[in-house]
Design a protein around this motif. Structure first.
Motif, PDB file in Angstrom:
ATOM      1  N   ASP A   1      -1.261   9.850  -2.477  1.00  0.00           N
ATOM      2  CA  ASP A   1      -1.323  11.209  -3.003  1.00  0.00           C
ATOM      3  C   ASP A   1      -0.027  12.002  -2.810  1.00  0.00           C
ATOM      4  OD1 ASP A   1      -3.976  10.774  -3.713  1.00  0.00           O
ATOM      5  OD2 ASP A   1      -4.717  11.426  -1.753  1.00  0.00           O
TER       6      ASP A   1
ATOM      7  N   ARG B   1       8.828  -2.122  -7.032  1.00  0.00           N
ATOM      8  CA  ARG B   1       7.494  -1.717  -6.576  1.00  0.00           C
ATOM      9  C   ARG B   1       6.421  -2.673  -7.118  1.00  0.00           C
ATOM     10  NH1 ARG B   1       9.690   3.602  -6.820  1.00  0.00           N
ATOM     11  NH2 ARG B   1       9.138   3.939  -9.000  1.00  0.00           N
ATOM     12  N   THR B   2       6.605  -3.109  -8.350  1.00  0.00           N
ATOM     13  CA  THR B   2       5.663  -4.079  -8.920  1.00  0.00           C
ATOM     14  C   THR B   2       5.689  -5.384  -8.125  1.00  0.00           C
ATOM     15  OG1 THR B   2       5.931  -3.146 -11.140  1.00  0.00           O
ATOM     16  CG2 THR B   2       5.068  -5.384 -11.004  1.00  0.00           C
TER      17      THR B   2
ATOM     18  N   THR C   1       3.202   2.039  -2.007  1.00  0.00           N
ATOM     19  CA  THR C   1       3.602   2.431  -3.354  1.00  0.00           C
ATOM     20  C   THR C   1       2.533   3.259  -4.048  1.00  0.00           C
ATOM     21  OG1 THR C   1       2.705   0.416  -4.362  1.00  0.00           O
ATOM     22  CG2 THR C   1       4.977   0.331  -3.550  1.00  0.00           C
ATOM     23  N   THR C   2       1.374   3.435  -3.421  1.00  0.00           N
ATOM     24  CA  THR C   2       0.311   4.244  -4.012  1.00  0.00           C
ATOM     25  C   THR C   2      -0.141   5.287  -2.995  1.00  0.00           C
ATOM     26  OG1 THR C   2      -1.403   2.703  -3.250  1.00  0.00           O
ATOM     27  CG2 THR C   2      -0.524   2.356  -5.463  1.00  0.00           C
TER      28      THR C   2
ATOM     29  N   GLU D   1      11.119   0.658 -10.314  1.00  0.00           N
ATOM     30  CA  GLU D   1       9.738   0.390 -10.708  1.00  0.00           C
ATOM     31  C   GLU D   1       9.434  -1.107 -10.645  1.00  0.00           C
ATOM     32  OE1 GLU D   1       9.704   2.193 -14.536  1.00  0.00           O
ATOM     33  OE2 GLU D   1       9.193   4.193 -13.766  1.00  0.00           O
TER      34      GLU D   1
ATOM     35  N   VAL E   1       3.854  -5.069  -4.716  1.00  0.00           N
ATOM     36  CA  VAL E   1       2.405  -5.199  -4.839  1.00  0.00           C
ATOM     37  C   VAL E   1       2.022  -6.658  -5.072  1.00  0.00           C
ATOM     38  CG1 VAL E   1       0.404  -4.559  -6.234  1.00  0.00           C
ATOM     39  CG2 VAL E   1       2.126  -2.833  -5.660  1.00  0.00           C
TER      40      VAL E   1
ATOM     41  N   LYS F   1       4.808   6.855  -1.596  1.00  0.00           N
ATOM     42  CA  LYS F   1       3.676   7.677  -2.023  1.00  0.00           C
ATOM     43  C   LYS F   1       2.550   7.708  -0.988  1.00  0.00           C
ATOM     44  CE  LYS F   1       4.398   7.202  -6.995  1.00  0.00           C
ATOM     45  NZ  LYS F   1       3.829   6.722  -8.278  1.00  0.00           N
ATOM     46  N   TYR F   2       2.583   6.786  -0.061  1.00  0.00           N
ATOM     47  CA  TYR F   2       1.556   6.717   0.973  1.00  0.00           C
ATOM     48  C   TYR F   2       1.604   7.925   1.909  1.00  0.00           C
ATOM     49  CZ  TYR F   2      -0.401   5.218   5.487  1.00  0.00           C
ATOM     50  OH  TYR F   2      -1.083   5.156   6.663  1.00  0.00           O
TER      51      TYR F   2
ATOM     52  N   TYR G   1       0.814  -1.221   0.000  1.00  0.00           N
ATOM     53  CA  TYR G   1       0.000   0.000   0.000  1.00  0.00           C
ATOM     54  C   TYR G   1       0.846   1.270   0.000  1.00  0.00           C
ATOM     55  CZ  TYR G   1       1.038   0.470   4.995  1.00  0.00           C
ATOM     56  OH  TYR G   1       1.688   0.603   6.195  1.00  0.00           O
TER      57      TYR G   1
END
Length: 354
Positions: free
Chosen positions: A169, A245-246, A166-167, A242, A249, A210-211, A164
């Motif tokens: 605002d 991060r993939t 990695t995503t 990248e 997830v 990014k969380y 969570y």
């Protein structure tokens, strides 16, 4: 006999609707104020307006604007001095709330998606141990690092990467590189990189946090920054970040250790400080979900490359020999030896085929 008008046509033409100098100045001033208000007070409203016009007529954004928006372009310090400041006291409640929320989500994720090994529950399970010269241990909210003052570089940065995180605002565009006030001898300064030809390269990437805006801000502390060639930082290194991060997830979380290979005699940059320029960088990734466990290592030269990331997979033993570090020393010895001695083909099959 000619009719003589009662008024002068000459005077009429002078008194007609004509924009005089002062009127033009006022109209221009109102136009500029309107642009500033429309573009939210940006310092370059005319440029923003021109780019909008270009997009409307199908010409796209100007080259200068495209380059300015590149997050991997070597950024220059703002007008403020390169001074380490600690603003934690002004936002302790914010930090506490975020830490509590993060811990709660992490525990929920662990209980519902993964089963932890007993050795994962040991204090500082994630942290490497130096077999030679240990650096200063620095703990931040999002990551922990070991800082080597003689190189003005971290020898490793370690953190758990949960899916969570990695995503979210959090946005990097308004963040500034700053010295790390937690380092006792001081870090390199952002200005040490100016006109050096090297990017201020992240070890723990901003995109992994990014969380939380606060934790993303921590990644811009200079203790987490190292000289990287632009084509490397914006190319193969970015591609590896990248990919991890993939995987985070896909696997509901990973342990990440990353850093440069530091040794005597490296070239340096900087005016205020001598910042060593590493020739190689590594990442060591561990996945645990009892009873499954796997590990992979990457070793890359600090240069551009178009090769597949699979070509940079190496046994973790090899990275340990180069760095003098012992990764995941709290693993059972037999398991540690097995994981760290695996060859490239076996690791590629385990990680890239899923």
């Amino acid at each position: 006999m000619f009719f003589k008008p009662r008024f002068s046509t000459k005077n009429y033409s002078r008194r007609g609707f004509r924009l005089r100098g002062n009127t033009l100045v006022l109209l221009f001033a109102f136009f500029m104020v309107g642009l500033f208000l429309h573009y939210g007070g940006k310092t370059k409203p005319v440029v923003a307006f021109w780019n909008d016009v270009r997009q409307i007529i199908g010409l796209g954004r100007s080259r200068a604007d495209r380059e300015e928006s590149n997050p991997y372009k070597v950024p220059e310090p703002n007008s403020g001095p390169d001074v380490a400041t600690d603003n934690r006291s002004s936002s302790e409640s914010e930090a506490s709330d975020e830490a509590s929320d993060r811990s709660s989500k992490a525990n929920d994720g662990q209980s519902s998606k993964t089963v932890r090994f007993d050795f994962e529950k040991q204090v500082d399970f994630l942290l490497p141990v130096s077999r030679s010269s240990a650096g200063e241990l620095i703990r931040h909210e999002g990551y922990t690092l070991s800082y080597r003052d003689e190189f003005k570089d971290a020898q490793w940065v370690a953190y758990p990467l949960l899916d969570y995180e990695t995503t979210g605002d959090a946005d990097r565009k308004n963040e500034q590189f700053k010295p790390d006030p937690a380092v006792s001898e001081g870090t390199a300064l952002p200005a040490d990189y100016t006109r050096s030809g090297y990017d201020r390269g992240h070890l723990a990437p901003a995109g992994d946090f990014k969380y939380s805006q606060r934790m993303m801000r921590e990644t811009f502390l200079m203790s987490n920054i190292t000289p990287q060639t632009p084509d490397f930082n914006r190319g193969i290194w970015k591609e590896l970040e990248e990919l991890i991060r993939t995987w985070a997830v896909r696997d509901n979380g990973l342990y990440v250790i990353t850093g440069p290979v530091l040794k005597a005699g490296l070239p340096t940059i900087g005016k205020a400080n001598e910042v060593s320029v590493p020739q190689k960088f590594y990442k060591v990734i561990l996945y645990c979900n009892k009873p499954a466990i796997r590990m992979i290592g990457f070793l890359l030269d600090n240069e551009a490359s178009t090769s597949s990331l699979k070509q940079f997979v190496v046994p973790v033993d090899q990275i340990e020999q180069l760095t003098g570090l012992d990764f995941f020393p709290k693993l059972p010895d037999d398991l540690e030896r097995k994981l760290e001695s695996k060859g490239r083909s076996e690791m590629v099959d385990e990680w890239f085929s899923n």
